[in-house]
Motif scaffolding. Structure first.
Motif, PDB file in Angstrom:
ATOM      1  N   GLY A  76     -19.671 -64.805 -74.574  1.00 20.05           N
ATOM      2  CA  GLY A  76     -20.515 -63.684 -74.586  1.00 20.05           C
ATOM      3  C   GLY A  76     -21.477 -63.699 -73.603  1.00 20.05           C
ATOM      4  N   ALA A  77     -21.885 -64.593 -72.917  1.00 19.30           N
ATOM      5  CA  ALA A  77     -22.850 -64.399 -71.902  1.00 19.30           C
ATOM      6  C   ALA A  77     -22.184 -63.935 -70.570  1.00 19.30           C
ATOM      7  N   LEU A  78     -20.781 -64.352 -70.314  1.00 21.62           N
ATOM      8  CA  LEU A  78     -20.126 -63.484 -69.308  1.00 21.62           C
ATOM      9  C   LEU A  78     -20.054 -62.138 -69.545  1.00 21.62           C
ATOM     10  N   PHE A  79     -19.403 -61.727 -70.519  1.00 22.66           N
ATOM     11  CA  PHE A  79     -19.326 -60.418 -70.914  1.00 22.66           C
ATOM     12  C   PHE A  79     -20.631 -59.544 -70.855  1.00 22.66           C
ATOM     13  N   LEU A  80     -21.824 -59.972 -71.548  1.00 23.02           N
ATOM     14  CA  LEU A  80     -22.841 -59.313 -71.240  1.00 23.02           C
ATOM     15  C   LEU A  80     -23.386 -59.215 -69.974  1.00 23.02           C
ATOM     16  N   ALA A  81     -23.231 -60.148 -68.924  1.00 25.42           N
ATOM     17  CA  ALA A  81     -23.686 -60.053 -67.647  1.00 25.42           C
ATOM     18  C   ALA A  81     -22.901 -59.093 -66.883  1.00 25.42           C
ATOM     19  N   CYS A  82     -21.459 -58.886 -67.117  1.00 25.27           N
ATOM     20  CA  CYS A  82     -20.736 -58.219 -66.475  1.00 25.27           C
ATOM     21  C   CYS A  82     -21.235 -56.563 -67.072  1.00 25.27           C
ATOM     22  N   TYR A  83     -21.499 -56.636 -68.273  1.00 26.13           N
ATOM     23  CA  TYR A  83     -21.858 -55.137 -68.680  1.00 26.13           C
ATOM     24  C   TYR A  83     -23.364 -54.577 -68.134  1.00 26.13           C
ATOM     25  N   ALA A  84     -24.147 -55.760 -67.925  1.00 22.47           N
ATOM     26  CA  ALA A  84     -25.456 -55.532 -67.311  1.00 22.47           C
ATOM     27  C   ALA A  84     -25.511 -55.048 -65.917  1.00 22.47           C
ATOM     28  N   VAL A  85     -24.488 -55.595 -65.144  1.00 23.85           N
ATOM     29  CA  VAL A  85     -24.337 -55.116 -63.739  1.00 23.85           C
ATOM     30  C   VAL A  85     -23.781 -53.611 -63.908  1.00 23.85           C
ATOM     31  N   LEU A  86     -22.729 -53.132 -64.828  1.00 17.56           N
ATOM     32  CA  LEU A  86     -22.279 -52.001 -64.834  1.00 17.56           C
ATOM     33  C   LEU A  86     -23.317 -50.874 -65.018  1.00 17.56           C
ATOM     34  N   ALA A  87     -24.213 -51.502 -66.232  1.00 22.35           N
ATOM     35  CA  ALA A  87     -25.203 -50.514 -66.604  1.00 22.35           C
ATOM     36  C   ALA A  87     -26.234 -50.308 -65.276  1.00 22.35           C
ATOM     37  N   ARG A  89     -25.739 -50.304 -62.189  1.00 25.24           N
ATOM     38  CA  ARG A  89     -24.961 -49.292 -61.275  1.00 25.24           C
ATOM     39  C   ARG A  89     -25.108 -48.080 -61.620  1.00 25.24           C
ATOM     40  N   ARG A  90     -24.954 -47.771 -63.127  1.00 23.32           N
ATOM     41  CA  ARG A  90     -24.968 -46.552 -63.477  1.00 23.32           C
ATOM     42  C   ARG A  90     -26.383 -46.030 -63.272  1.00 23.32           C
ATOM     43  N   ALA A  91     -27.445 -46.828 -63.568  1.00 20.73           N
ATOM     44  CA  ALA A  91     -28.997 -46.637 -63.400  1.00 20.73           C
ATOM     45  C   ALA A  91     -29.226 -46.242 -61.739  1.00 20.73           C
ATOM     46  N   LEU A  92     -28.660 -46.986 -60.953  1.00 22.66           N
ATOM     47  CA  LEU A  92     -28.683 -46.541 -59.514  1.00 22.66           C
ATOM     48  C   LEU A  92     -28.082 -45.274 -59.000  1.00 22.66           C
ATOM     49  N   ALA A  93     -27.349 -44.558 -59.875  1.00 22.57           N
ATOM     50  CA  ALA A  93     -26.620 -43.546 -59.505  1.00 22.57           C
ATOM     51  C   ALA A  93     -26.467 -42.620 -60.732  1.00 22.57           C
ATOM     52  N   VAL A 181     -33.348 -44.285 -66.745  1.00 28.92           N
ATOM     53  CA  VAL A 181     -34.269 -45.042 -67.541  1.00 28.92           C
ATOM     54  C   VAL A 181     -33.488 -45.819 -68.640  1.00 28.92           C
ATOM     55  N   LEU A 182     -32.467 -45.179 -69.278  1.00 28.81           N
ATOM     56  CA  LEU A 182     -31.687 -45.622 -70.382  1.00 28.81           C
ATOM     57  C   LEU A 182     -30.763 -46.778 -69.811  1.00 28.81           C
ATOM     58  N   ASP A 183     -30.061 -46.466 -68.894  1.00 27.47           N
ATOM     59  CA  ASP A 183     -29.219 -47.459 -68.482  1.00 27.47           C
ATOM     60  C   ASP A 183     -30.069 -48.627 -67.760  1.00 27.47           C
ATOM     61  N   GLY A 184     -31.307 -48.500 -67.218  1.00 30.23           N
ATOM     62  CA  GLY A 184     -31.979 -49.441 -66.700  1.00 30.23           C
ATOM     63  C   GLY A 184     -32.404 -50.583 -67.757  1.00 30.23           C
ATOM     64  N   LEU A 185     -32.742 -49.778 -69.023  1.00 30.37           N
ATOM     65  CA  LEU A 185     -33.350 -50.775 -70.098  1.00 30.37           C
ATOM     66  C   LEU A 185     -32.031 -51.398 -70.641  1.00 30.37           C
ATOM     67  N   ILE A 186     -30.682 -50.734 -70.762  1.00 30.49           N
ATOM     68  CA  ILE A 186     -29.646 -51.231 -71.222  1.00 30.49           C
ATOM     69  C   ILE A 186     -29.298 -52.454 -70.267  1.00 30.49           C
TER      70      ILE A 186
END
Length: 204
Positions: A76-87, A89-93, A181-186
């Motif tokens: 679970g920790a690994l999956f959540l960390a990967c999704y945090a990175v994807l979110a 990246r979306r927040a930056l663009a 803002v949303l993706d940054g919070l996610i």
């Protein structure tokens, strides 16, 4: 029968109405109106299944297996960390809502992501299997069944309400800044959850 059902409904609602991985994912899918029904159904049915297993006594089995808890926690920790990175990246663009809709993701990818959020998150087991299952022990027979049904109903009401209620916010998310803002919070929520799981594993 009525009182146990209400107790289960209130308990289930209090556990599920929080900023978490599942809720953030369903909120985003609801905003872009992609695969909302099937994803809400998966979340609600999964919760109902886990609650049923907890009420049936599986909670005691899981809590007694250090290996199973370790596997679920690290996964679970690994999956959540990967999704945090994807979110992040979306927040930056960020894109506007119309652009987000045009880049529709596949149903398969959305379903797999939804299942991962559900079954790779140890908090889900803690809430549904262990806590709800444990508290159901206060009831017997039909009252215990009513308690379980009440808790399951909370999941259905919440996920479908969140998924379809998200479109009320659609005018706000016509601006790229709102998505930032949303993706940054996610990203922050996912990263925090991942860190908390790793901390719990390392200190247990």
């Amino acid at each position: 029968m009525f009182a146990p059902a209400i107790a289960g409904l209130l308990l289930g609602g209090s556990l599920i109405i929080a900023i978490g991985a599942q809720n953030a994912f369903i909120l985003r899918q609801g905003l872009i109106r992609q695969h909302v029904f099937i994803l809400c159904l998966i979340c609600a049915v999964s919760d109902a299944m886990l609650i049923g297993l907890g009420v049936a006594g599986l909670g005691a089995v899981i809590s007694g297996s250090d290996l199973l808890i370790a596997i679920v926690t690290l996964g679970g920790a690994l999956f959540l960390a990967c999704y945090a990175v994807l979110a992040l990246r979306r927040a930056l663009a960020p894109t506007a809502l119309t652009a987000a809709k045009s880049g529709a993701g596949s149903l398969k990818a959305a379903v797999l992501t939804c299942l991962a959020f559900t079954f790779l998150n140890p908090h889900v087991y803690l809430d549904t299997v262990l806590l709800v299952g444990g508290l159901s022990g206060r009831y017997q027979g039909e009252a215990r069944l009513a308690f379980a049904i009440g808790a399951m109903s909370a999941s259905f009401l919440w996920f479908f309400g969140l998924g379809y209620g998200a479109r009320v916010l659609e005018p706000l998310f016509a601006k790229p800044s709102a998505w930032r803002v949303l993706d940054g919070l996610i990203a922050l929520v996912m990263a925090a959850l991942s860190a908390s799981l790793l901390y719990r594993f390392l200190t247990s």
